[in-house]
Design a protein around this motif. Structure first.
Motif, PDB file in Angstrom:
ATOM      1  N   SER A  43      19.903   9.433 -17.400  1.00 52.50           N
ATOM      2  CA  SER A  43      19.930   8.780 -18.710  1.00 52.50           C
ATOM      3  C   SER A  43      19.935   9.822 -19.824  1.00 52.50           C
ATOM      4  N   GLN A  44      19.260  10.926 -19.588  1.00 49.85           N
ATOM      5  CA  GLN A  44      19.211  12.009 -20.574  1.00 49.85           C
ATOM      6  C   GLN A  44      20.555  12.743 -20.652  1.00 49.85           C
ATOM      7  N   TYR A  45      21.236  12.874 -19.496  1.00 54.44           N
ATOM      8  CA  TYR A  45      22.490  13.618 -19.440  1.00 54.44           C
ATOM      9  C   TYR A  45      23.603  12.737 -18.853  1.00 54.44           C
ATOM     10  N   ASN A  46      23.813  11.597 -19.496  1.00 53.38           N
ATOM     11  CA  ASN A  46      24.750  10.605 -18.969  1.00 53.38           C
ATOM     12  C   ASN A  46      26.208  10.892 -19.304  1.00 53.38           C
ATOM     13  N   ARG A  47      26.489  11.966 -20.051  1.00 54.29           N
ATOM     14  CA  ARG A  47      27.881  12.283 -20.360  1.00 54.29           C
ATOM     15  C   ARG A  47      28.578  12.964 -19.175  1.00 54.29           C
ATOM     16  N   PHE A  48      27.800  13.454 -18.218  1.00 52.20           N
ATOM     17  CA  PHE A  48      28.389  14.019 -17.010  1.00 52.20           C
ATOM     18  C   PHE A  48      28.711  12.870 -16.064  1.00 52.20           C
ATOM     19  N   GLU A  49      29.966  12.781 -15.640  1.00 50.33           N
ATOM     20  CA  GLU A  49      30.450  11.598 -14.938  1.00 50.33           C
ATOM     21  C   GLU A  49      29.656  11.237 -13.678  1.00 50.33           C
ATOM     22  N   PRO A  50      29.282  12.189 -12.812  1.00 53.02           N
ATOM     23  CA  PRO A  50      28.482  11.815 -11.644  1.00 53.02           C
ATOM     24  C   PRO A  50      27.157  11.149 -12.028  1.00 53.02           C
ATOM     25  N   ASN A  51      26.550  11.577 -13.135  1.00 55.05           N
ATOM     26  CA  ASN A  51      25.310  10.958 -13.602  1.00 55.05           C
ATOM     27  C   ASN A  51      25.566   9.539 -14.099  1.00 55.05           C
ATOM     28  N   GLU A  52      26.677   9.368 -14.776  1.00 54.10           N
ATOM     29  CA  GLU A  52      27.065   8.039 -15.254  1.00 54.10           C
ATOM     30  C   GLU A  52      27.226   7.074 -14.079  1.00 54.10           C
ATOM     31  N   LYS A  53      27.804   7.570 -12.970  1.00 51.42           N
ATOM     32  CA  LYS A  53      28.014   6.722 -11.796  1.00 51.42           C
ATOM     33  C   LYS A  53      26.689   6.379 -11.114  1.00 51.42           C
ATOM     34  N   ILE A  54      25.742   7.301 -11.138  1.00 52.94           N
ATOM     35  CA  ILE A  54      24.410   7.004 -10.580  1.00 52.94           C
ATOM     36  C   ILE A  54      23.776   5.857 -11.352  1.00 52.94           C
ATOM     37  N   LEU A  55      23.857   5.906 -12.663  1.00 51.98           N
ATOM     38  CA  LEU A  55      23.286   4.843 -13.482  1.00 51.98           C
ATOM     39  C   LEU A  55      23.991   3.511 -13.228  1.00 51.98           C
ATOM     40  N   LYS A  56      25.298   3.557 -13.038  1.00 52.53           N
ATOM     41  CA  LYS A  56      26.046   2.335 -12.751  1.00 52.53           C
ATOM     42  C   LYS A  56      25.643   1.779 -11.392  1.00 52.53           C
ATOM     43  N   TYR A  57      25.435   2.661 -10.435  1.00 48.30           N
ATOM     44  CA  TYR A  57      24.981   2.235  -9.111  1.00 48.30           C
ATOM     45  C   TYR A  57      23.605   1.567  -9.195  1.00 48.30           C
ATOM     46  N   PHE A  58      22.704   2.169  -9.953  1.00 47.09           N
ATOM     47  CA  PHE A  58      21.365   1.604 -10.085  1.00 47.09           C
ATOM     48  C   PHE A  58      21.391   0.207 -10.709  1.00 47.09           C
ATOM     49  N   SER A  59      22.329  -0.036 -11.609  1.00 47.76           N
ATOM     50  CA  SER A  59      22.379  -1.328 -12.308  1.00 47.76           C
ATOM     51  C   SER A  59      22.742  -2.477 -11.372  1.00 47.76           C
ATOM     52  N   ALA A  60      23.509  -2.178 -10.298  1.00 47.50           N
ATOM     53  CA  ALA A  60      23.895  -3.219  -9.338  1.00 47.50           C
ATOM     54  C   ALA A  60      24.347  -2.555  -8.038  1.00 47.50           C
TER      55      ALA A  60
END
Length: 264
Positions: free
Chosen positions: A101-118
């Motif tokens: 969440s702190q470094y969500n501009r890096f695409e792999p991190n963005e995908k982790i957050l998307k995975y966590f959401s569903a």
């Protein structure tokens, strides 16, 4: 992914060039009209507006160019991160949620957050990223499903004082340029729920990973076991690399270098 973005940016730039060209043709067709009916001031205002519009659209294109991982993570060593555990004790997904969440501009991190959401709805083929979350072993990884390496690895170790050491490794690969690698270690205090950059551990790993005798490095954080593997690459001038593997052994609060070897 990186090439697709470059194609999109090229198409936008070509559209801008075409717009400017057509605007110039329109002015040429109406030169006689301007001489008889359009004032010089009106022509200058129209030209200025067209230039401002072109500059504005060019700036928008520049903003779409993906930034490097170093600029995304500037201030990494000085930035503590607050964790919000979902249970009585924080696990790897809690640490990953906070960091990504702190470094969500890096695409792999963005995908982790998307995975966590569903998690059940996450489609790795559509997303082009595989997210592997191993809560039991305290490990998570998000990796691009192409030949280009772009990934985030995270894991944690339990310390004897009740704290946890959280490790993060991010690699931003490219087909043409040298990959960008970033890592950090955090001391997590369960009483405050804050991850604080642990520069002592960072320097231990840095000394091995940033060895100037080698051209590049890759970290392998442990999914099983507790030790970190550092792969060091040197150009063998034969269209390939020699790899030297070094192991950083976990000793309860930090790591020590215990072994190294070379392999082709």
């Amino acid at each position: 992914m990186r090439n697709l973005r470059r194609i999109d940016q090229w198409m936008v730039m070509m559209a801008i060039v075409c717009m400017v060209f057509l605007t110039g043709c329109g002015k040429s067709a109406k030169e006689g009209e301007n001489a008889s009916g359009e004032s010089k001031d009106t022509k200058e205002v129209t030209t200025k507006q067209a230039e401002e519009q072109t500059e504005s659209e060019s700036a928008d294109v520049d903003e779409d160019i993906p930034e490097g991982i170093y600029s995304m993570t500037s201030g990494l060593a000085e930035t503590p991160i607050t964790v919000s555990p979902k249970g009585a004790k924080a696990n790897i997904e809690d640490f990953a949620q906070a960091f990504c969440s702190q470094y969500n501009r890096f695409e792999p991190n963005e995908k982790i957050l998307k995975y966590f959401s569903a998690p059940k709805a996450y489609d790795e083929v559509a997303e082009l990223y595989r997210v592997e979350s191993d809560i039991t072993n305290g490990y998570i990884r998000s990796m691009l499903l192409t030949e280009v390496v772009r990934e985030t690895q995270m894991c944690y170790w339990n310390r004897k004082n009740g704290h946890s050491l959280v490790g993060v490794y991010m690699e931003n690969g490219s087909e043409s340029d040298k990959s960008e690698n970033v890592f950090m270690f955090y001391d997590y205090d369960p009483k405050t729920n804050i991850m604080t950059p642990d520069m002592d551990v960072y320097k231990v790993v840095e000394k091995v990973a940033h060895d100037k005798a080698f051209d590049d490095y890759v970290l392998e954080l442990p999914q099983k076991g507790k030790d970190i593997v550092v792969n060091l690459y040197s150009d063998n001038e034969e269209d390939g690399y020699d790899v030297t593997e070094k192991t950083l052994k976990w000793i309860g609060y930090t790591f020590i270098l215990v072994a190294d070897g070379a392999r082709q």
